[in-house]
Design an enzyme around this catalytic site. Structure first.
Site, PDB file in Angstrom:
ATOM      1  N   VAL A 193      -0.601  -3.849  -2.600  1.00 26.83           N
ATOM      2  CA  VAL A 193      -1.521  -2.945  -1.894  1.00 26.83           C
ATOM      3  C   VAL A 193      -2.738  -3.684  -1.339  1.00 26.83           C
ATOM      4  O   VAL A 193      -3.522  -3.102  -0.596  1.00 26.83           O
ATOM      5  CB  VAL A 193      -2.000  -1.775  -2.792  1.00 26.83           C
ATOM      6  CG1 VAL A 193      -0.833  -0.921  -3.235  1.00 26.83           C
ATOM      7  CG2 VAL A 193      -2.810  -2.273  -3.981  1.00 26.83           C
ATOM      8  N   LYS A 194      -2.889  -4.956  -1.682  1.00 23.37           N
ATOM      9  CA  LYS A 194      -4.020  -5.721  -1.175  1.00 23.37           C
ATOM     10  C   LYS A 194      -3.760  -6.142   0.277  1.00 23.37           C
ATOM     11  O   LYS A 194      -2.647  -6.060   0.786  1.00 23.37           O
ATOM     12  CB  LYS A 194      -4.268  -6.950  -2.050  1.00 23.37           C
ATOM     13  CG  LYS A 194      -4.544  -6.640  -3.518  1.00 23.37           C
ATOM     14  CD  LYS A 194      -5.804  -5.817  -3.686  1.00 23.37           C
ATOM     15  CE  LYS A 194      -6.306  -5.767  -5.130  1.00 23.37           C
ATOM     16  NZ  LYS A 194      -5.405  -5.119  -6.072  1.00 23.37           N
TER      17      LYS A 194
END
Length: 403
Positions: A193-194
């Site tokens: 998700v980064k």
């Protein structure tokens, strides 16, 4: 046919990412090979830091940073309560105590006043480190904290897991997050998700060469093959004074926190796209600002702080659920029914059972106020303008407003 589910965050993997990983899979080294050092060099250059040490994930990076600093029993680590569990837990892994700091109720960022309040509560502990958290993609004002940090001789370990690509003010200059010009070390995560994904992966940047060497030692069992550092010459060297080719030493135990060449190849490919990814996230964030304006004051976006140029990691809004006559859980369930994923970043760590048992339920009104209204909406490269419109339209309908 229902539209596809929109998670709050996800990776974007492209053909060149697949090719980079395939080259490693077809090569000689799946781990402890050249891609690890190449990724570290690329990340160090990107952050304008002399050293970057890759590891298995962001939690491992935090643990390594705490170990490398020599934190231990009797020491206090100041940690903002509004963060992920790992920021606090890394201090406990090494036996240090966590002293929670409050945060600004609007931005979620720790400031110098919050640090000062936390330092007043260390009691008999020795304050050794502060772990400021760059939240949502915006940096903490390290420059404003500098006098307190110097007065108490604190190590500064930046939790930059949300902030790769962001910049922070230093006088008239703007430093890359992770440059460590105002800190001892900075920690990053490359979870899917980064902004940059490695599958799983983490890293520590620093300007301190001995610290970098210690981080590398600790991430691989504490094992060294450096003949100049051997402590047991009787077994390290043969009769000619040459190091035995098989020999290694462990002066102190470390961990198996290595990152593989597979992960680092993906990380290198993704890191090369950081500017594009950051720009697209900024564009989507701006689109949310435009479309959510009609829901004010029921829904508010985070203000941009003047000491940081953000690299938006997540899209957080604050909602007055009481005024809307609903609850956050009801809103999240209704959005999920519309195919829209959301999350809460974060339940303040001082509220977790483990820490409540250690310290009691602290009064940290800023963290509690931020938590009471925050909701994370979808934000990731690959979203379309129509996706943003769909999220805002659904939210407006559920809250009974118009967008």
């Amino acid at each position: 046919m229902s539209p596809p589910f929109l998670p709050y965050g996800r990776q974007l993997i492209e053909d060149d990412d697949l090719a980079a990983v395939a080259r490693v899979l077809q090569g000689d080294f799946l781990t402890t090979g050249p891609e690890v050092a190449a990724f570290e060099a690329d990340l160090a250059a990107r952050c304008d830091a002399p050293h970057a040490v890759a590891c298995a994930n962001g939690t491992a990076a935090l643990h390594l940073a705490a170990l490398a600093m020599g934190l231990g029993p009797g020491d206090a680590a100041i940690v903002p309560s509004l963060t992920f569990l790992a920021t606090a837990n890394c201090a406990r892994y090494v036996g240090a105590e966590v002293v929670f700091a409050d945060v600004d109720p609007v931005t979620g960022l720790m400031g110098p006043d919050h640090l000062e309040q936390a330092l007043s509560r260390v009691g008999s502990l020795t304050p050794r480190a502060v772990l400021p958290v760059h939240l949502n993609g915006q940096c903490v004002d390290l420059e404003a904290m500098a006098p307190l940090v110097a007065r108490h001789n604190l190590a500064v370990i930046e939790d930059g897991c949300h902030a790769l690509g962001a910049r922070q003010r230093r006088g008239t200059d703007w430093d890359a997050a992770g440059s460590c010009r105002q800190s001892t070390m900075a920690v990053f995560s490359f979870h899917p998700v980064k902004t940059v994904a490695m599958g799983e992966g983490g890293a520590v940047t620093t300007r301190d060469e001995p610290l970098a060497a210690r981080l590398k030692l600790l991430r691989s069992h504490g094992m060294s093959k450096d003949a100049g550092a051997f402590l047991c010459p009787d077994q390290a060297f043969d009769s000619d004074g040459q190091a035995n080719p098989w020999y290694y030493e462990m002066a102190a135990p470390g961990f198996n926190y290595r990152a593989s060449d597979i992960n680092c190849a993906l990380g290198r490919s993704q890191l090369a796209k950081l500017d594009r990814f950051t720009a697209e996230r900024a564009r989507l964030h701006g689109l949310y600002q435009q479309r959510l304006a009609g829901l004010a004051p029921l829904v508010r976006l985070l203000p941009e702080v003047p000491w940081s140029k953000p690299s938006w990691h997540i899209q957080v809004v604050h909602i007055d659920f009481a005024a809307a006559g609903t609850s956050r859980a009801q809103v999240m369930r209704a959005l999920a029914a519309d195919g829209i994923g959301t999350q809460v970043h974060y339940l303040p760590v001082h509220r977790q059972p483990y820490y409540r048992q250690r310290t009691g339920l602290l009064s940290l009104p800023g963290a509690d106020a931020y938590y009471s209204g925050c909701l994370t909406l979808p934000l990731f490269v690959g979203m379309t303008d129509d996706d943003v419109a769909r999220v805002v339209s659904s939210l407006a309908r559920i809250l009974g407003g118009t967008s």
